[in-house]
Each structure stands twice: as C-alpha cells, then as structure tokens.
Design a protein around this motif. Structure first.
Motif, PDB file in Angstrom:
ATOM      1  N   LEU A  44       0.829  -1.200   0.000  1.00  0.00           N
ATOM      2  CA  LEU A  44       0.000   0.000   0.000  1.00  0.00           C
ATOM      3  C   LEU A  44       0.870   1.260   0.000  1.00  0.00           C
ATOM      4  CD1 LEU A  44      -2.887   1.070   0.060  1.00  0.00           C
ATOM      5  CD2 LEU A  44      -2.780   1.003   2.556  1.00  0.00           C
ATOM      6  N   LYS A  45       1.947   1.237   0.768  1.00  0.00           N
ATOM      7  CA  LYS A  45       2.875   2.368   0.812  1.00  0.00           C
ATOM      8  C   LYS A  45       3.526   2.583  -0.561  1.00  0.00           C
ATOM      9  CE  LYS A  45       6.770   4.135   3.469  1.00  0.00           C
ATOM     10  NZ  LYS A  45       7.719   3.875   4.545  1.00  0.00           N
ATOM     11  N   ALA A  46       3.944   1.504  -1.214  1.00  0.00           N
ATOM     12  CA  ALA A  46       4.550   1.603  -2.548  1.00  0.00           C
ATOM     13  C   ALA A  46       3.533   2.123  -3.568  1.00  0.00           C
ATOM     14  CB  ALA A  46       5.088   0.244  -2.990  1.00  0.00           C
ATOM     15  N   PHE A  47       2.288   1.657  -3.466  1.00  0.00           N
ATOM     16  CA  PHE A  47       1.234   2.112  -4.371  1.00  0.00           C
ATOM     17  C   PHE A  47       0.970   3.606  -4.176  1.00  0.00           C
ATOM     18  CE2 PHE A  47      -3.311   2.875  -5.219  1.00  0.00           C
ATOM     19  CZ  PHE A  47      -3.326   2.554  -6.571  1.00  0.00           C
ATOM     20  N   ASN A  48       0.923   4.043  -2.921  1.00  0.00           N
ATOM     21  CA  ASN A  48       0.704   5.452  -2.612  1.00  0.00           C
ATOM     22  C   ASN A  48       1.826   6.311  -3.190  1.00  0.00           C
ATOM     23  OD1 ASN A  48      -0.635   7.658  -1.312  1.00  0.00           O
ATOM     24  ND2 ASN A  48       0.960   7.599   0.248  1.00  0.00           N
ATOM     25  N   LYS A  49       3.070   5.864  -3.050  1.00  0.00           N
ATOM     26  CA  LYS A  49       4.204   6.612  -3.604  1.00  0.00           C
ATOM     27  C   LYS A  49       4.086   6.707  -5.123  1.00  0.00           C
ATOM     28  CE  LYS A  49       9.265   6.793  -3.847  1.00  0.00           C
ATOM     29  NZ  LYS A  49       9.176   7.875  -4.745  1.00  0.00           N
ATOM     30  N   CYS A  50       3.684   5.624  -5.751  1.00  0.00           N
ATOM     31  CA  CYS A  50       3.518   5.610  -7.211  1.00  0.00           C
ATOM     32  C   CYS A  50       2.449   6.619  -7.640  1.00  0.00           C
ATOM     33  CB  CYS A  50       3.147   4.204  -7.654  1.00  0.00           C
ATOM     34  SG  CYS A  50       3.019   4.010  -9.426  1.00  0.00           S
ATOM     35  N   ILE A  51       1.335   6.651  -6.937  1.00  0.00           N
ATOM     36  CA  ILE A  51       0.251   7.592  -7.257  1.00  0.00           C
ATOM     37  C   ILE A  51       0.734   9.034  -7.068  1.00  0.00           C
ATOM     38  CG2 ILE A  51      -2.020   8.427  -6.510  1.00  0.00           C
ATOM     39  CD1 ILE A  51      -2.158   5.860  -8.115  1.00  0.00           C
ATOM     40  N   CYS A  52       1.412   9.292  -5.957  1.00  0.00           N
ATOM     41  CA  CYS A  52       1.906  10.648  -5.692  1.00  0.00           C
ATOM     42  C   CYS A  52       2.934  11.082  -6.729  1.00  0.00           C
ATOM     43  CB  CYS A  52       2.496  10.735  -4.286  1.00  0.00           C
ATOM     44  SG  CYS A  52       1.250  10.651  -2.991  1.00  0.00           S
ATOM     45  N   ASP A  53       3.855  10.184  -7.077  1.00  0.00           N
ATOM     46  CA  ASP A  53       4.858  10.510  -8.094  1.00  0.00           C
ATOM     47  C   ASP A  53       4.191  10.796  -9.434  1.00  0.00           C
ATOM     48  OD1 ASP A  53       6.833  10.156  -6.219  1.00  0.00           O
ATOM     49  OD2 ASP A  53       7.498   8.203  -6.981  1.00  0.00           O
ATOM     50  N   GLY A  54       3.198   9.999  -9.797  1.00  0.00           N
ATOM     51  CA  GLY A  54       2.475  10.216 -11.052  1.00  0.00           C
ATOM     52  C   GLY A  54       1.759  11.552 -11.070  1.00  0.00           C
ATOM     53  N   ALA A  55       1.135  11.898  -9.952  1.00  0.00           N
ATOM     54  CA  ALA A  55       0.429  13.185  -9.866  1.00  0.00           C
ATOM     55  C   ALA A  55       1.413  14.343  -9.992  1.00  0.00           C
ATOM     56  CB  ALA A  55      -0.335  13.274  -8.545  1.00  0.00           C
ATOM     57  N   ARG A  56       2.578  14.228  -9.340  1.00  0.00           N
ATOM     58  CA  ARG A  56       3.587  15.293  -9.445  1.00  0.00           C
ATOM     59  C   ARG A  56       4.058  15.452 -10.885  1.00  0.00           C
ATOM     60  NH1 ARG A  56       5.741  12.764  -4.779  1.00  0.00           N
ATOM     61  NH2 ARG A  56       5.097  13.911  -2.938  1.00  0.00           N
ATOM     62  N   LEU A  57       4.274  14.331 -11.559  1.00  0.00           N
ATOM     63  CA  LEU A  57       4.733  14.404 -12.947  1.00  0.00           C
ATOM     64  C   LEU A  57       3.673  15.017 -13.857  1.00  0.00           C
ATOM     65  CD1 LEU A  57       6.641  11.026 -13.254  1.00  0.00           C
ATOM     66  CD2 LEU A  57       7.619  13.330 -13.240  1.00  0.00           C
ATOM     67  N   MET A  58       2.396  14.767 -13.563  1.00  0.00           N
ATOM     68  CA  MET A  58       1.324  15.334 -14.386  1.00  0.00           C
ATOM     69  C   MET A  58       1.290  16.851 -14.312  1.00  0.00           C
ATOM     70  SD  MET A  58      -1.990  12.920 -14.207  1.00  0.00           S
ATOM     71  CE  MET A  58      -1.777  11.773 -12.880  1.00  0.00           C
ATOM     72  N   VAL A  59       1.715  17.396 -13.190  1.00  0.00           N
ATOM     73  CA  VAL A  59       1.719  18.856 -13.058  1.00  0.00           C
ATOM     74  C   VAL A  59       3.113  19.433 -13.227  1.00  0.00           C
ATOM     75  CG1 VAL A  59      -0.350  18.924 -11.630  1.00  0.00           C
ATOM     76  CG2 VAL A  59       1.886  18.793 -10.529  1.00  0.00           C
ATOM     77  N   GLY A  60       4.054  18.614 -13.682  1.00  0.00           N
ATOM     78  CA  GLY A  60       5.382  19.113 -13.998  1.00  0.00           C
ATOM     79  C   GLY A  60       6.344  19.169 -12.831  1.00  0.00           C
ATOM     80  N   GLN A  61       6.049  18.496 -11.738  1.00  0.00           N
ATOM     81  CA  GLN A  61       6.932  18.494 -10.574  1.00  0.00           C
ATOM     82  C   GLN A  61       7.557  17.118 -10.423  1.00  0.00           C
ATOM     83  OE1 GLN A  61       8.617  20.459  -8.667  1.00  0.00           O
ATOM     84  NE2 GLN A  61       7.305  22.121  -9.243  1.00  0.00           N
ATOM     85  N   GLY A  62       8.822  16.993 -10.781  1.00  0.00           N
ATOM     86  CA  GLY A  62       9.518  15.723 -10.632  1.00  0.00           C
ATOM     87  C   GLY A  62       9.875  15.452  -9.180  1.00  0.00           C
TER      88      GLY A  62
END
Length: 76
Positions: free
Chosen positions: A14-32
C-alpha cells in the motif's frame, strides 16, 4: 504484539502504491521527484553539485510555465 507477515506485506504494498500515485500526480503537473533527480545527478554527473530542493522546485516551475522560453508560451 507484532502484525502478521501478510499484514506487513499489505502495508508495504500500500505504501509503494501510494508513492507511485503521488509521483504520477507530481509528474502530471510538472513536478519531478527531488530524490530521483539527486540520484540521477550523482550517478551520471558526479562532478556536478545537484541543485538545492528549492532551486529544483523553481527550475521545474519555470519549465512548466515556459519562463525564459522565446516561443511565446504564457500561462495567463
């Protein structure tokens, strides 16, 4: 009392999935991810000092909104 192995495994997944979702959201708005950036710089450009976290954030914001770009892009 310790949690069963399956419960711990679920939390880790669940922690790994949450990190993946957060990283994806950051990339969608241009924040690596700053940690990924630092690891990349250390691996591929060991002679260069990485930007500070604040400089990295500003760099990504500028890239997102076309600051310094001569093509005329403007957000508003």
């Amino acid at each position: 009392m310790t949690a069963p192995a399956s419960s711990q495994n679920f939390r880790d997944r669940l922690k790994a999935f949450n990190k993946c979702i957060c990283d994806g959201a950051r990339l969608m708005v241009g924040q690596g991810d700053y940690g990924t950036y630092v690891a990349h710089i250390q691996k591929t450009h060991p002679d260069q000092a990485p930007m500070t976290e604040r400089e990295f954030f500003r760099n990504r914001e500028n890239a997102r909104f076309g600051v310094g770009n001569t093509s005329g892009f403007r957000c508003c």
